[in-house]
Design a protein around this motif. Structure first.
Motif, PDB file in Angstrom:
ATOM      1  N   LEU A 125      18.525  94.310  38.020  1.00 47.62           N
ATOM      2  CA  LEU A 125      18.719  95.745  37.800  1.00 47.62           C
ATOM      3  C   LEU A 125      20.027  96.222  38.417  1.00 47.62           C
ATOM      4  CD1 LEU A 125      15.113  97.118  38.453  1.00 47.62           C
ATOM      5  CD2 LEU A 125      16.268  96.868  36.243  1.00 47.62           C
ATOM      6  N   LEU A 126      20.311  95.771  39.615  1.00 46.16           N
ATOM      7  CA  LEU A 126      21.512  96.207  40.317  1.00 46.16           C
ATOM      8  C   LEU A 126      22.781  95.836  39.555  1.00 46.16           C
ATOM      9  CD1 LEU A 126      22.346  97.643  42.904  1.00 46.16           C
ATOM     10  CD2 LEU A 126      22.336  95.439  44.049  1.00 46.16           C
ATOM     11  N   ILE A 127      22.788  94.684  38.940  1.00 45.41           N
ATOM     12  CA  ILE A 127      23.978  94.213  38.225  1.00 45.41           C
ATOM     13  C   ILE A 127      23.997  94.654  36.758  1.00 45.41           C
ATOM     14  CG2 ILE A 127      25.180  92.131  37.413  1.00 45.41           C
ATOM     15  CD1 ILE A 127      25.604  92.722  40.366  1.00 45.41           C
ATOM     16  N   GLN A 128      22.855  94.572  36.086  1.00 41.99           N
ATOM     17  CA  GLN A 128      22.849  94.831  34.644  1.00 41.99           C
ATOM     18  C   GLN A 128      22.363  96.222  34.251  1.00 41.99           C
ATOM     19  OE1 GLN A 128      20.664  91.588  32.801  1.00 41.99           O
ATOM     20  NE2 GLN A 128      22.532  90.370  32.664  1.00 41.99           N
ATOM     21  N   HIS A 129      21.482  96.826  35.056  1.00 43.33           N
ATOM     22  CA  HIS A 129      20.877  98.112  34.684  1.00 43.33           C
ATOM     23  C   HIS A 129      20.759  99.050  35.883  1.00 43.33           C
ATOM     24  CE1 HIS A 129      19.805  96.166  30.905  1.00 43.33           C
ATOM     25  NE2 HIS A 129      19.248  95.192  31.604  1.00 43.33           N
ATOM     26  N   PRO A 130      21.868  99.400  36.524  1.00 42.56           N
ATOM     27  CA  PRO A 130      21.777 100.252  37.720  1.00 42.56           C
ATOM     28  C   PRO A 130      21.164 101.620  37.443  1.00 42.56           C
ATOM     29  CG  PRO A 130      24.059  99.998  37.016  1.00 42.56           C
ATOM     30  CD  PRO A 130      23.247  99.048  36.193  1.00 42.56           C
ATOM     31  N   GLU A 131      21.240 102.086  36.212  1.00 39.77           N
ATOM     32  CA  GLU A 131      20.655 103.381  35.872  1.00 39.77           C
ATOM     33  C   GLU A 131      19.132 103.384  36.067  1.00 39.77           C
ATOM     34  OE1 GLU A 131      20.331 100.866  32.222  1.00 39.77           O
ATOM     35  OE2 GLU A 131      21.911 101.182  33.692  1.00 39.77           O
TER      36      GLU A 131
END
Length: 153
Positions: A125-131
């Protein structure tokens, strides 16, 4: 994306394998594993994964014992991981499970596996989907045991 997984032989559960399995469930990523003896070896392993092995993020997994000496070693390792993050400008997700967090071996294994898996998902999530993390802000997320939930106002 390339994810580094740094883990230890001191841990009583193969947390690295759990994290790798979870990473593969959530994303198509290259994975680089680096296993070291103990938690105080994790900072340099993480830095090597970031700088020399060109990882975008590292998950550092360790299982300090339950004695005061072990807590001190975990604190030192944590400080080293923070320094490595600042030196590389990249995230290192610290995933420690202290032996005294569980009442027995079964609960310890369950907690280590669950925490490793939940943090592996956080790394994606932090790298690919921070939203998606922004949407979880203030919701009392916990890795391992149940979420705390937001504070009531």
């Amino acid at each position: 994306m390339k994810v580094g997984v740094a883990d230890t032989t001191f841990a009583r559960v193969d947390m690295g394998a759990e994290a790798i399995d979870e990473l593969r469930r959530h994303a198509s990523v290259a994975i680089e594993r680096y296993t070291v003896p103990g938690v105080k070896d994790l900072p340099v392993a993480s830095k090597i994964l970031l700088e020399e092995r060109k990882c975008d993020i590292v998950i550092a997994l360790g299982m300090p014992g339950g004695k005061e000496k072990d807590r001190m070693c975990a604190h030192e390792a944590s400080q080293g991981l923070i320094r490595a993050q600042l030196m590389t400008n990249k995230h290192i997700i610290e995933v420690f499970v202290h032996e005294d967090e569980a009442e027995n071996d079964s609960e310890l294994a369950w907690l280590a596996k669950r925490r490793a898996r939940e943090h592996a998902e956080n790394a994606v999530l932090l790298i690919q989907h921070p939203e998606r993390l922004v949407k979880q802000a203030g919701t009392g997320q916990r890795q391992g045991f149940e979420d705390a939930g937001p504070a009531r106002q």
